[in-house]
Design an enzyme around this catalytic site. Sequence first.
Site, PDB file in Angstrom:
ATOM      1  N   ARG A 168       3.539 -41.161 -43.949  1.00 42.23           N
ATOM      2  CA  ARG A 168       2.745 -40.727 -45.120  1.00 42.23           C
ATOM      3  C   ARG A 168       3.357 -41.165 -46.457  1.00 42.23           C
ATOM      4  NH1 ARG A 168       2.309 -36.583 -41.536  1.00 42.23           N
ATOM      5  NH2 ARG A 168       0.253 -36.533 -40.556  1.00 42.23           N
ATOM      6  N   LYS A 227      -1.590 -51.816 -56.281  1.00 41.30           N
ATOM      7  CA  LYS A 227      -2.588 -52.058 -55.224  1.00 41.30           C
ATOM      8  C   LYS A 227      -1.884 -52.633 -53.994  1.00 41.30           C
ATOM      9  CE  LYS A 227      -6.987 -52.822 -57.530  1.00 41.30           C
ATOM     10  NZ  LYS A 227      -8.058 -53.794 -57.815  1.00 41.30           N
ATOM     11  N   GLU A 269      -3.845 -66.776 -63.422  1.00 41.41           N
ATOM     12  CA  GLU A 269      -3.798 -65.334 -63.712  1.00 41.41           C
ATOM     13  C   GLU A 269      -3.185 -65.080 -65.092  1.00 41.41           C
ATOM     14  OE1 GLU A 269      -5.450 -63.393 -61.757  1.00 41.41           O
ATOM     15  OE2 GLU A 269      -5.493 -64.445 -59.830  1.00 41.41           O
ATOM     16  N   LYS A 314      -0.687 -55.832 -68.010  1.00 46.45           N
ATOM     17  CA  LYS A 314      -1.179 -55.160 -66.797  1.00 46.45           C
ATOM     18  C   LYS A 314      -0.770 -53.688 -66.797  1.00 46.45           C
ATOM     19  CE  LYS A 314      -2.108 -55.331 -61.959  1.00 46.45           C
ATOM     20  NZ  LYS A 314      -2.122 -56.050 -60.709  1.00 46.45           N
ATOM     21  N   GLU A 329      -8.823 -47.799 -60.783  1.00 45.77           N
ATOM     22  CA  GLU A 329     -10.037 -48.592 -61.021  1.00 45.77           C
ATOM     23  C   GLU A 329     -11.286 -47.726 -60.930  1.00 45.77           C
ATOM     24  OE1 GLU A 329      -9.664 -52.700 -59.556  1.00 45.77           O
ATOM     25  OE2 GLU A 329     -11.802 -52.625 -59.080  1.00 45.77           O
ATOM     26  N   ARG A 368      -9.827 -51.089 -65.340  1.00 49.83           N
ATOM     27  CA  ARG A 368      -9.025 -51.993 -64.508  1.00 49.83           C
ATOM     28  C   ARG A 368      -9.848 -53.187 -64.019  1.00 49.83           C
ATOM     29  NH1 ARG A 368      -4.140 -50.350 -60.384  1.00 49.83           N
ATOM     30  NH2 ARG A 368      -3.744 -52.474 -59.688  1.00 49.83           N
ATOM     31  N   ASN A 391     -10.480 -58.459 -62.997  1.00 49.10           N
ATOM     32  CA  ASN A 391     -11.291 -59.301 -62.109  1.00 49.10           C
ATOM     33  C   ASN A 391     -11.991 -60.427 -62.867  1.00 49.10           C
ATOM     34  OD1 ASN A 391     -10.651 -57.623 -59.952  1.00 49.10           O
ATOM     35  ND2 ASN A 391     -12.339 -56.227 -60.439  1.00 49.10           N
ATOM     36  N   HIS A 440     -13.193 -63.661 -61.258  1.00 54.25           N
ATOM     37  CA  HIS A 440     -13.135 -63.518 -59.808  1.00 54.25           C
ATOM     38  C   HIS A 440     -14.521 -63.460 -59.155  1.00 54.25           C
ATOM     39  CE1 HIS A 440      -8.973 -62.862 -60.781  1.00 54.25           C
ATOM     40  NE2 HIS A 440      -8.629 -62.690 -59.528  1.00 54.25           N
ATOM     41  N   HIS A 448     -14.421 -65.898 -56.210  1.00 50.10           N
ATOM     42  CA  HIS A 448     -14.451 -65.528 -54.793  1.00 50.10           C
ATOM     43  C   HIS A 448     -15.558 -66.276 -54.050  1.00 50.10           C
ATOM     44  CE1 HIS A 448     -12.199 -61.473 -55.503  1.00 50.10           C
ATOM     45  NE2 HIS A 448     -11.380 -62.469 -55.270  1.00 50.10           N
ATOM     46  N   HIS A 461      -6.802 -70.120 -54.795  1.00 52.45           N
ATOM     47  CA  HIS A 461      -7.388 -68.952 -55.465  1.00 52.45           C
ATOM     48  C   HIS A 461      -7.407 -69.184 -56.982  1.00 52.45           C
ATOM     49  CE1 HIS A 461      -8.341 -64.769 -56.205  1.00 52.45           C
ATOM     50  NE2 HIS A 461      -7.265 -64.643 -56.967  1.00 52.45           N
TER      51      HIS A 461
HETATM   52  P1  NAD Z   1       1.398 -65.870 -50.962  1.00 45.24           P
HETATM   53  O1  NAD Z   1       2.136 -64.609 -50.885  1.00 45.24           O
HETATM   54  O2  NAD Z   1       0.653 -66.323 -49.764  1.00 45.24           O
HETATM   55  O3  NAD Z   1       2.407 -67.006 -51.416  1.00 45.24           O
HETATM   56  C1  NAD Z   1       1.939 -68.330 -51.536  1.00 45.24           C
HETATM   57  C2  NAD Z   1       2.771 -69.290 -50.705  1.00 45.24           C
HETATM   58  O4  NAD Z   1       4.003 -69.530 -51.361  1.00 45.24           O
HETATM   59  C3  NAD Z   1       3.132 -68.787 -49.321  1.00 45.24           C
HETATM   60  O5  NAD Z   1       3.108 -69.870 -48.420  1.00 45.24           O
HETATM   61  C4  NAD Z   1       4.568 -68.298 -49.491  1.00 45.24           C
HETATM   62  O6  NAD Z   1       5.289 -68.320 -48.295  1.00 45.24           O
HETATM   63  C5  NAD Z   1       5.094 -69.281 -50.474  1.00 45.24           C
HETATM   64  N1  NAD Z   1       6.178 -68.820 -51.327  1.00 45.24           N
HETATM   65  C6  NAD Z   1       6.311 -67.624 -51.915  1.00 45.24           C
HETATM   66  N2  NAD Z   1       7.360 -67.630 -52.741  1.00 45.24           N
HETATM   67  C7  NAD Z   1       7.923 -68.837 -52.665  1.00 45.24           C
HETATM   68  C8  NAD Z   1       9.030 -69.456 -53.293  1.00 45.24           C
HETATM   69  N3  NAD Z   1       9.723 -68.833 -54.242  1.00 45.24           N
HETATM   70  N4  NAD Z   1       9.351 -70.719 -52.939  1.00 45.24           N
HETATM   71  C9  NAD Z   1       8.607 -71.390 -52.011  1.00 45.24           C
HETATM   72  N5  NAD Z   1       7.525 -70.877 -51.408  1.00 45.24           N
HETATM   73  C10 NAD Z   1       7.190 -69.614 -51.739  1.00 45.24           C
HETATM   74  O7  NAD Z   1       0.333 -65.862 -52.165  1.00 45.24           O
HETATM   75  P2  NAD Z   1       0.302 -65.229 -53.634  1.00 45.24           P
HETATM   76  O8  NAD Z   1      -0.531 -66.163 -54.410  1.00 45.24           O
HETATM   77  O9  NAD Z   1       1.647 -64.877 -54.136  1.00 45.24           O
HETATM   78  O10 NAD Z   1      -0.477 -63.875 -53.417  1.00 45.24           O
HETATM   79  C11 NAD Z   1      -1.817 -63.866 -52.969  1.00 45.24           C
HETATM   80  C12 NAD Z   1      -2.093 -62.510 -52.390  1.00 45.24           C
HETATM   81  O11 NAD Z   1      -1.921 -61.529 -53.400  1.00 45.24           O
HETATM   82  C13 NAD Z   1      -3.504 -62.350 -51.855  1.00 45.24           C
HETATM   83  O12 NAD Z   1      -3.467 -61.723 -50.602  1.00 45.24           O
HETATM   84  C14 NAD Z   1      -4.160 -61.426 -52.875  1.00 45.24           C
HETATM   85  O13 NAD Z   1      -5.169 -60.609 -52.304  1.00 45.24           O
HETATM   86  C15 NAD Z   1      -2.996 -60.613 -53.347  1.00 45.24           C
HETATM   87  N6  NAD Z   1      -3.134 -60.054 -54.687  1.00 45.24           N
HETATM   88  C16 NAD Z   1      -2.842 -58.743 -54.851  1.00 45.24           C
HETATM   89  C17 NAD Z   1      -2.925 -58.171 -56.098  1.00 45.24           C
HETATM   90  C18 NAD Z   1      -2.544 -56.739 -56.271  1.00 45.24           C
HETATM   91  O14 NAD Z   1      -2.748 -56.207 -57.356  1.00 45.24           O
HETATM   92  N7  NAD Z   1      -1.990 -56.097 -55.262  1.00 45.24           N
HETATM   93  C19 NAD Z   1      -3.308 -58.947 -57.201  1.00 45.24           C
HETATM   94  C20 NAD Z   1      -3.578 -60.297 -57.006  1.00 45.24           C
HETATM   95  C21 NAD Z   1      -3.486 -60.851 -55.741  1.00 45.24           C
HETATM   96  N1  GLY Z   2      -5.237 -57.768 -59.532  1.00 44.97           N
HETATM   97  C1  GLY Z   2      -6.184 -56.730 -59.627  1.00 44.97           C
HETATM   98  C2  GLY Z   2      -5.596 -55.382 -59.864  1.00 44.97           C
HETATM   99  O1  GLY Z   2      -4.415 -55.158 -59.759  1.00 44.97           O
HETATM  100  O2  GLY Z   2      -6.346 -54.497 -60.139  1.00 44.97           O
END
Ligand code: NAD
Ligand code: GLY
Length: 369
Positions: A127, A149, A191, A233, A243, A248, A252, A255, A259, A272
Amino acid sequence: MPATKIVVNIPGEDAYDVRIGPAVLDDLGASLRALPGVGAAPRLLVVSDDNVAPLYLDAAKASLNAAGYPVSDIVVPAGEASKSLAVIGEVWEAMAQLGLTRDCAVVALGGGVVGDLAGFAASTYMRGIPVVQAPTTLLAMVDSSVGGKTGVNLETGKNLVGTFKQPSFVCASTSTLATLPEREWRCGCAEVAKSAVIDSDEFFFWLMDNADALAARDEAVTAEAIARCVVFKARVVSEDKTESRGVRECLNYGHTLGHAVESLAGYGTYSHGAAVAEGMRFAARLGAALAGTPVELVQTQDALLDALGLPALAWSASPEAMLSAMKRDKKARAGVVRFVLPLDVGRWELRDVDDDVILEHLRAWEASK
Ligand code: NAD
Ligand code: GLY
């Protein structure tokens, strides 16, 4: 270059620090020791992926061990496919087999995939146990590691299961960005551009002046861009943590169409970030037609995205297919497609847009390419 510290203060949550700097991963253990709760954790679990772990897991563990923490790790396959029920099940099982108790904590070492997965694991195991975010992509440093998130994907769609779980600490080690592939760098830049347009004139014009340096990965400019995005942020999330207040959603921006592009072109065809940049271009044009967005904003934003290595996409799809893809997105409410429209730099509105209006503007957008 010295580290920067930003305090994230969200009503109803414990405040937490975001440390940004080249060497902050080396200080991770000492930083955690200084925290209430996590400071006394009897064991830490580092979750990483199989691209990041060979590069930075040893350094992270060395810092944590030096601070006296016993440390275990789980390494998942790199990529979006790891945000799945199957992988989260493996992580939960591993946590149980390691005997993690409620006073233990999870450290997410990686990009947004690892951050969302490890955050979700931490927020649900027993939990909820604390999570520390150690982002290694630009996108994760400027966006996903802050704000709480977490989530995994279902077969039916992305991020359909998740929680809000604020981290106890964010350790943004900018030296890890040296190994980030160019495509991932540009995802982060999209972003940053999104945040600047929504935030303020001050951030937007600073980014206009520094876009070439950010695209070239200048260290000081990168650190400042991250800090500005975190401050932005943190402000947004402090006004609308879950949100639910219509604030919040500004995160987007770009997006809605983005998307649709990702899904119609086939995930992975465009990054992306490239898709979000395309979505920002379209949303600004829609704003100019529907909400009085100045044409200068459309033009300067185009120039900004170009400078950040995010050119307009040569790809196109039929307006009808784009509309149906937008309607399938989880942000659409009761089949109505909703856009974040920039009214000007630093001002925006959420607008439900009728199908025929979207189709008309998609046709004009396609014709203009
Ligand atoms: P990711 O985590 O897949 O990383 C991208 C690639 O880079 C991967 O292959 C990873 O292994 C590699 N990588 C990471 N760090 C590295 C480094 N320092 N050197 C070499 N390679 C490296 O992708 P991302 O773009 O970081 O994140 C995308 C994800 O984030 C999606 O799932 C999306 O839904 C999520 N997201 C979440 C929020 C949130 O608020 N929680 C906001 C935006 C996106
Ligand atoms: N990246 C979207 C959020 O954190 O709300």
